[in-house]
Design a protein around this motif. Structure first.
Motif, PDB file in Angstrom:
ATOM      1  N   LYS A 220       1.628 -11.055 -46.579  1.00  0.00           N
ATOM      2  CA  LYS A 220       2.389 -12.085 -47.261  1.00  0.00           C
ATOM      3  C   LYS A 220       3.647 -11.480 -47.872  1.00  0.00           C
ATOM      4  O   LYS A 220       3.591 -10.449 -48.549  1.00  0.00           O
ATOM      5  CB  LYS A 220       1.529 -12.727 -48.332  1.00  0.00           C
ATOM      6  N   GLY A 221       4.783 -12.119 -47.624  1.00  0.00           N
ATOM      7  CA  GLY A 221       6.032 -11.601 -48.168  1.00  0.00           C
ATOM      8  C   GLY A 221       7.214 -12.493 -47.866  1.00  0.00           C
ATOM      9  O   GLY A 221       7.175 -13.353 -46.989  1.00  0.00           O
ATOM     10  N   PHE A 222       8.277 -12.304 -48.651  1.00  0.00           N
ATOM     11  CA  PHE A 222       9.517 -13.070 -48.514  1.00  0.00           C
ATOM     12  C   PHE A 222      10.649 -12.080 -48.808  1.00  0.00           C
ATOM     13  O   PHE A 222      10.941 -11.792 -49.964  1.00  0.00           O
ATOM     14  CB  PHE A 222       9.513 -14.227 -49.502  1.00  0.00           C
ATOM     15  N   THR A 223      11.271 -11.539 -47.752  1.00  0.00           N
ATOM     16  CA  THR A 223      12.224 -10.436 -47.908  1.00  0.00           C
ATOM     17  C   THR A 223      13.561 -10.779 -47.276  1.00  0.00           C
ATOM     18  O   THR A 223      13.606 -11.214 -46.113  1.00  0.00           O
ATOM     19  CB  THR A 223      11.664  -9.153 -47.258  1.00  0.00           C
ATOM     20  N   ILE A 224      14.632 -10.589 -48.007  1.00  0.00           N
ATOM     21  CA  ILE A 224      15.985 -10.765 -47.468  1.00  0.00           C
ATOM     22  C   ILE A 224      16.320  -9.543 -46.616  1.00  0.00           C
ATOM     23  O   ILE A 224      16.225  -8.401 -47.083  1.00  0.00           O
ATOM     24  CB  ILE A 224      17.007 -10.945 -48.594  1.00  0.00           C
ATOM     25  N   ILE A 225      16.715  -9.788 -45.360  1.00  0.00           N
ATOM     26  CA  ILE A 225      17.009  -8.688 -44.443  1.00  0.00           C
ATOM     27  C   ILE A 225      18.486  -8.603 -44.070  1.00  0.00           C
ATOM     28  O   ILE A 225      18.884  -7.694 -43.344  1.00  0.00           O
ATOM     29  CB  ILE A 225      16.161  -8.807 -43.164  1.00  0.00           C
TER      30      ILE A 225
ATOM     31  N   ALA B  33      16.273 -14.114 -44.206  1.00  0.00           N
ATOM     32  CA  ALA B  33      15.046 -13.578 -44.792  1.00  0.00           C
ATOM     33  C   ALA B  33      13.905 -13.621 -43.783  1.00  0.00           C
ATOM     34  O   ALA B  33      13.851 -14.498 -42.907  1.00  0.00           O
ATOM     35  CB  ALA B  33      14.660 -14.356 -46.051  1.00  0.00           C
ATOM     36  N   ARG B  34      12.998 -12.658 -43.926  1.00  0.00           N
ATOM     37  CA  ARG B  34      11.751 -12.641 -43.157  1.00  0.00           C
ATOM     38  C   ARG B  34      10.662 -13.219 -44.052  1.00  0.00           C
ATOM     39  O   ARG B  34      10.441 -12.749 -45.164  1.00  0.00           O
ATOM     40  CB  ARG B  34      11.387 -11.224 -42.741  1.00  0.00           C
ATOM     41  N   TYR B  35       9.994 -14.236 -43.552  1.00  0.00           N
ATOM     42  CA  TYR B  35       9.044 -14.995 -44.375  1.00  0.00           C
ATOM     43  C   TYR B  35       7.672 -14.989 -43.718  1.00  0.00           C
ATOM     44  O   TYR B  35       7.521 -15.339 -42.542  1.00  0.00           O
ATOM     45  CB  TYR B  35       9.549 -16.426 -44.554  1.00  0.00           C
ATOM     46  N   VAL B  36       6.661 -14.566 -44.462  1.00  0.00           N
ATOM     47  CA  VAL B  36       5.264 -14.624 -44.026  1.00  0.00           C
ATOM     48  C   VAL B  36       4.501 -15.384 -45.104  1.00  0.00           C
ATOM     49  O   VAL B  36       4.384 -14.926 -46.238  1.00  0.00           O
ATOM     50  CB  VAL B  36       4.663 -13.217 -43.828  1.00  0.00           C
ATOM     51  N   GLN B  37       3.990 -16.563 -44.766  1.00  0.00           N
ATOM     52  CA  GLN B  37       3.392 -17.449 -45.760  1.00  0.00           C
ATOM     53  C   GLN B  37       2.129 -16.848 -46.369  1.00  0.00           C
ATOM     54  O   GLN B  37       1.893 -16.965 -47.570  1.00  0.00           O
ATOM     55  CB  GLN B  37       3.077 -18.808 -45.132  1.00  0.00           C
ATOM     56  N   LYS B  38       1.313 -16.204 -45.542  1.00  0.00           N
ATOM     57  CA  LYS B  38       0.085 -15.569 -46.023  1.00  0.00           C
ATOM     58  C   LYS B  38      -0.261 -14.416 -45.090  1.00  0.00           C
ATOM     59  O   LYS B  38       0.348 -14.251 -44.025  1.00  0.00           O
ATOM     60  CB  LYS B  38      -1.056 -16.577 -46.085  1.00  0.00           C
ATOM     61  N   ASP B  39      -1.223 -13.621 -45.473  1.00  0.00           N
ATOM     62  CA  ASP B  39      -1.612 -12.472 -44.663  1.00  0.00           C
ATOM     63  C   ASP B  39      -2.038 -12.915 -43.267  1.00  0.00           C
ATOM     64  O   ASP B  39      -2.744 -13.927 -43.098  1.00  0.00           O
ATOM     65  CB  ASP B  39      -2.761 -11.718 -45.329  1.00  0.00           C
TER      66      ASP B  39
END
Length: 724
Positions: A349-354, A403-409
């Motif tokens: 899970k993560g929300f990262t600006i790339i 951004a790279r977005y992963v809602q949950k694991d």
């Protein structure tokens, strides 16, 4: 927590409600029930246990209410047709039989409102509910107005919304006034309107407007859904102290709405005779509609493999023994779960600006999917300040964040573009996001330029027969301007405005299906009416605008020298007129070839054509068609999955074309009817319906109609019905 609602409908069943007025061909009761049935069926379709409905009959033949049982006067001819509770198809069917005009007008509408308010008070107690009483009447029965102040006070204390909708009530705002109104009705309108005005939350209107408003689809309110709650990072905070980490929350801004899905049900034998399957998967729970009880369809599959040692050459295998297989050319490649685990991307899970891109570098056609909105975590001032700084920085430098977005694991990652909204116009700071395509999602195609022609020698031509002239460009520009919709409509003040706004454009598929389902639920045997005008309003350009632009389109046609291309006539050859060489020689006899009588599966198409080419009578043609039909059936029967479906379809295409040319379409049509029966009944070794729908119907291999062959007896409508 879901919203709780308690609604009681008061329906006037008086004798006068069975009469027709003001030029209508339906009674006042039927006209009123169009509104009531629509609202109740919408509640049934929502299938929410927290939406409770009760129904009272006013001016009914019987009397059944708590106030009358307590010996109170003035509550006669008021009957509880349904106690407050969840509305189901069974209760809807039972209620439908109770709604009919009575033979008296002795009930009091104010007393009915008191009973309805009391029902709601007992049911809801002190809980948080949205309480509503809806009175539907033509106000032809006497009303006692002595206690309307006390009734209004009671309504306000409990927090009930009172809605009074009258048949042919005067409404200046709507523009309706009933002429020759009786003195009783006029006085009752005044009393009911006075009662509504004393209520804190009241609505008074005429039934014609309420029925008209039913055509406008009601938009379902959706509560915000939190899709993400965590950090929005720039850099890795676990490695670098200078990395940015803001605690944010992500909600859906737009969400795709889908039409309601159909379910496959079967009529229970004890209710509807032999079981009859209709429409795609229902739960095990039973349901009722139109007096017939349905049961969910249960699916059961068996898997078999070839085994020479087993009885019949095949044996059953368990589902657990199977492996997933994928087509690779003509080969089925097994792919085990262990292999899948190796290839599956492990995500956290993560929300990262790339990265960042300027506004000018982003193309709107890259938008994919639904839109989200990113805001700072609630009650977190530090996060609010940090996100506000990021939003204003992006806005000032005119850039989007990627951004790279992963809602949950273990969820699939998404690449989002983040658009800053600094709150300059709406005083609301946030980031709007939308999915971007991956490289594999983009297909780039090369097209020749539209403003020049490149020759094979590399020369550039700006004047060519394929390039538009200045006159053609001007004619096209004039036509486009003439079809402008941005100022075609007018607002309430008579000023030009946009014709087809987003707010007035509804999805016809979703709302038409909902309309049809509600109509069928209330009236199982009646025909479904036409779609509402508002749903089809924008399916065609407005006629007035088309007439205004006719002169421009005529000029465009003349300038472009557009000419109608005649339909290509299909050459037909008779059975008697065979193709002969110019020399007149018999080529087959010279080459020592005899007339072919049998067709082999390995070379079916050439041999089929040769057989028809040398046929001297109808019996030979019929025999060739029978052989080709047997070959098609064998290909379908022996096909592993759909590997031989395309070959069978090609054989059918050749058969169809040849028989059209020979003016013998009946042979093909008879074969196709027999083939459909064999496919759908499972005679060709299992479920072969994919061959019918994918290769025959989509491949346009249906019945030969009169439009394709003059001697055919099949019409276009019959062919379409057969394909279903």
């Amino acid at each position: 927590m879901a919203d709780k609602e308690a609604t009681v409908y008061i329906i006037d069943l008086g004798e006068s409600m069975g009469d027709c007025h003001n030029g209508r061909d339906e009674s006042d009761l039927d006209f009123s029930m169009r509104y009531v049935w629509d609202k109740i069926s919408t509640t049934v379709a929502a299938s929410r246990k927290t939406w409770a409905v009760g129904v009272l009959g006013l001016n009914s033949d019987a009397t059944s209410n708590p106030q009358d049982k307590e010996g109170l006067e003035g509550y006669e001819n008021i009957e509880i047709l349904q106690e407050i509770g969840p509305m189901t198809m069974t209760s809807l069917r039972e209620l439908r039989g109770k709604i009919k005009p009575s033979g008296n007008i002795a009930g009091d509408a104010i007393s009915a409102i008191v009973v309805a308010v009391s029902m709601i008070e007992v049911f809801t107690k002190k809980l948080k509910y949205k309480r509503r009483v809806i009175l539907v009447t033509n106000a032809e029965s006497p009303i006692d107005e002595e206690s309307i102040e006390d009734v209004a006070q009671r309504i306000n204390d409990i927090g009930v919304e009172l809605v009074v909708i009258g048949v042919d009530f005067d409404d200046p705002d709507y523009g309706f006034k009933e002429e020759d109104k009786t003195a009783v009705k006029a006085n009752n309108e005044r009393i009911l309107q006075a009662l509504v005005k004393q209520c804190n939350n009241g609505v008074f209107g005429t039934m014609a407007e309420a029925v008209e408003q039913l055509a406008i689809p009601s938009i379902k309110p959706v509560k915000p859904f939190k899709a993400y709650d965590g950090l929005l990072t720039l850099g890795d905070p676990t490695k670098y102290e200078s990395a940015l980490a803001i605690h944010v929350e992500r909600y859906f801004k737009t969400k795709k709405a889908n039409a309601p899905a159909a379910s496959t049900v079967v009529i229970k034998p004890e209710h509807g005779g032999p079981s009859q399957a209709t429409s795609q998967t229902l739960d095990d729970e039973d349901t009722e509609m139109g007096g017939m009880e349905f049961s969910g369809v249960k699916h059961m599959r068996t898997y078999r493999v070839n085994d020479p040692d087993a009885p019949g050459g095949r044996r059953d295998v368990d589902f657990e023994e199977l492996e997933k297989g994928y087509e690779y050319g003509r080969t089925a490649v097994a792919f085990s779960e262990a292999d899948r685990d190796i290839t599956r991307l492990q995500t956290e899970k993560g929300f990262t600006i790339i990265g960042f891109i300027p506004f000018s570098s982003y193309e709107p056609f890259l938008n994919m999917g639904e839109t989200g909105i990113v805001v700072a975590q609630r009650q977190n001032e530090e996060a609010e300040l940090a996100l506000s700084a990021l939003i204003h920085a992006l806005y000032e430098v005119e850039s989007y964040a990627i951004a790279r977005y992963v809602q949950k694991d273990d969820a699939q990652p998404q690449i989002l573009v983040l658009k800053p909204n600094p709150g300059v116009e709406d005083d609301f700071e946030c980031l709007y996001d939308i999915s971007l395509p991956f490289a594999e999602d983009v297909r780039s195609y090369q097209f020749p330029p539209l403003d020049k022609v490149l020759t094979v020698t590399g020369k550039t031509l700006t004047e060519h027969r394929l390039l538009p002239t200045d006159d053609l460009k001007q004619a096209m520009s004039d036509y486009v301007d003439a079809m402008d919709l941005s100022k075609f409509d007018v607002d309430d003040d008579g000023n030009p405005t946009e014709y087809a706004t987003i707010e007035s454009s509804y999805n016809p598929i979703i709302h038409r299906i909902n309309q049809a389902v509600r109509a069928r639920a209330v009236h199982p045997d009646a025909e479904i009416g036409p779609p509402a005008e508002i749903l089809v309003r924008y399916s065609n350009p407005p006629g007035e605008l088309v007439n205004q632009a006719k002169r421009k389109i005529d000029a465009l046609i003349a300038t472009a020298e557009v000419k109608k291309v005649p339909a290509k006539a299909q050459g037909k050859r008779s059975k008697k007129d065979q193709v002969k060489p110019l020399s007149g020689l018999d080529i087959d006899s010279l080459l020592g070839q005899s007339k072919r009588t049998s067709i082999s599966p390995e070379n079916a198409i050439p041999e089929f054509k040769q057989t028809l080419g040398t046929a001297s009578d109808d019996r030979t043609v019929e025999n060739a068609v029978k052989q080709m039909g047997d070959i098609v059936r064998k290909l379908i029967r022996d096909s592993f999955a759909d590997l031989q479906y395309a070959q069978a379809a090609e054989n059918m295409r050749v058969m169809r074309e040849e028989l059209i040319g020979l003016e013998m379409p009946a042979l093909y049509n008879d074969f196709l009817k027999s083939l459909k029966k064999s496919i759908l009944s499972g005679e060709l070794d299992g479920d072969r319906r994919e061959m019918w729908f994918k290769h025959i119907i989509r491949g346009h291999l249906g019945l030969i109609t009169q439009d394709e062959s003059e001697v055919s007896s099949v019409t276009e409508d019959e062919a379409k019905a057969f394909e279903k």
